[in-house]
Design an enzyme around this catalytic site. Structure first.
Site, PDB file in Angstrom:
ATOM      1  N   SER A 113      25.531  40.487  45.953  1.00 45.91           N
ATOM      2  CA  SER A 113      26.557  41.415  45.145  1.00 45.91           C
ATOM      3  C   SER A 113      27.264  41.985  47.501  1.00 45.91           C
ATOM      4  CB  SER A 113      26.598  42.302  44.455  1.00 45.91           C
ATOM      5  OG  SER A 113      25.373  43.039  44.707  1.00 45.91           O
TER       6      SER A 113
ATOM      7  N   ASP B 220      33.773  43.791  36.494  1.00 46.18           N
ATOM      8  CA  ASP B 220      32.619  44.861  35.754  1.00 46.18           C
ATOM      9  C   ASP B 220      33.430  46.024  34.819  1.00 46.18           C
ATOM     10  OD1 ASP B 220      30.503  43.682  36.440  1.00 46.18           O
ATOM     11  OD2 ASP B 220      29.391  44.333  37.596  1.00 46.18           O
TER      12      ASP B 220
END
Length: 408
Positions: free
Chosen positions: A180, A17
């Protein structure tokens, strides 16, 4: 706005990301990017982040070990308050964000950058924590939040963008990640995907820092933690730095399955979320700190602290570490710790940490007052009669009024 940005300091993990964000910043703002990677004890090798940043042509790459500062200046002050959000959460992620944001702002000031940038999504608390910190420390700094600006709305779009721009994508990222993880020296937080439904127990493979309490050792372990002015300074007689002490307690707590929390919490941005938190060392510290306070704090001090603690915890959770009200509360809390020194003995056993002994040269506990035997301190039992009479006076008046009102 893009034309105004010449240099940005990016909070950079080296993951997919933030690598996409790095490239997006270069493309969108045509600006120089400085990367900042903080070592807060997440247990990951950070040099790959440097190599990835170099691939993007980054010249100014900052990787800093902030573990001691994190524990000394953020975790310990928070634990002096016994801070717990919504009765359970020990604020492991919340307390890390102001330090990262603080360094982002400082590096921006050092390098003459116009803005800072973070990878927090538009649904979470972290965007608030990063940006409120920036507001408090440098009102002139701009904040770029890509997740609120770009049109990359799905994992597929992110992967497509990465491949178009030759950003390395590990094979496991091509499939659906099971959950996550955010980690630092205080805790590990697991959220999303397989954890999203609060009606389904978390899978056994989710916990990473603690063993299953049922599989923990069958024999308890007894440890002693030394305190000075509200902060832990030693374990079993060994003086340790703040980060080393928390690392030691994490090892001990993890081995005994201490500090797991399956929590549904109320986010500041207005939604509920479910996560699995593991805070082994912090759980032991909370229990031990309350243990030493139990003999060193006056009742008024202790009860006032407990009344104010939820507000203090909420300020940290909501991103107001750098706020006048948090600093006011901290000054009061720190004053209360002047005599909070001594030793606490804690038993660790199959997911539990329990205080079994506590001693202090500043103890307010009087054996003479509480003993069932005749004490040396003058305590006249007859004094209790007047004490009770005075405290009961209003109750008698209240009861008499009620009985009178109930008569036909």
């Amino acid at each position: 706005m893009a034309k105004d940005i010449k240099k940005v300091v990016l909070a950079y993990s080296g993951g997919l990301d933030t690598s996409i964000i790095l490239k997006w910043l270069q493309e969108t703002y045509n600006c120089e990017v400085v990367t900042f990677t903080a070592d807060l004890g997440q247990g990951e090798e950070l040099e790959p982040a440097r190599r990835k940043a170099e691939m993007f042509g980054i010249k100014d790459i900052r990787i800093e070990d902030l573990r001691e500062e994190f524990v000394r200046d953020f975790v310990f002050p928070m634990f002096r308050a016994n801070a717990v959000y919504e009765g359970q959460y020990l604020l492991g992620t919340s307390i890390a964000r102001p330090l990262i944001a603080k360094r982002l702002v400082e590096i921006a000031q050092e390098t003459g950058a116009d803005a800072i940038s973070h990878g927090a999504t538009g649904k979470g608390n972290d965007q608030v924590r990063f940006e409120l910190t920036a507001n408090a420390l440098d009102p002139s700094i701009k904040v770029i939040a890509p997740w609120r600006e770009w049109d990359l709305r799905s994992r597929t779009q992110l992967l497509d963008y990465a491949e178009r721009n030759q950003i390395p994508v590990s094979k496991d990222k091509r499939g659906e990640a099971p959950f996550s993880v955010d980690a630092n020296l205080l805790h590990t937080s697991s959220e999303g995907m397989v954890l999203e439904d609060p009606g389904v127990p978390y899978p056994d493979y989710v916990p990473q820092r603690t063993v299953d309490p049922e599989q923990a050792p069958n024999e308890p372990e007894i440890i002693t933690i030394g305190y000075e002015k509200g902060d832990p300074v030693s374990v079993n007689g060994e003086k340790l730095s703040p980060a080393a002490l928390l690392t030691k307690l994490n090892e001990l707590g993890g081995k005994h399955g201490i500090g797991r929390l399956d929590l549904v919490e109320n986010r500041f941005v207005g939604m509920k979320s479910r996560g699995l938190y593991e805070t082994p060392g912090g759980t032991i510290m909370l229990v031990a700190h309350r243990g030493i306070e139990s003999i060193t704090l006056d009742r008024g001090e202790a009860h006032l602290k407990d009344e104010l603690m939820p507000k203090y915890a909420e300020l940290i959770y909501n991103g107001f570490w750098f706020s006048p009200e948090r600093e006011m509360l901290q000054a009061m809390i720190d004053k209360s710790q002047d005599y909070v020194s001594g030793e606490v003995t804690v038993k660790l056993y199959k997911g539990s940490a329990n205080v079994i002994a506590r001693t202090s040269p500043n103890s307010l506990y009087s054996m003479d007052l509480v003993t069932f035997e005749e004490g040396a301190v003058a305590y006249d039992h007859h004094d209790a009669e007047g004490f009770i009479r005075l405290n009961g006076l209003r109750l008698k008046t209240w009861a008499a009024r009620n009985r009178k009102a109930e008569r036909p």
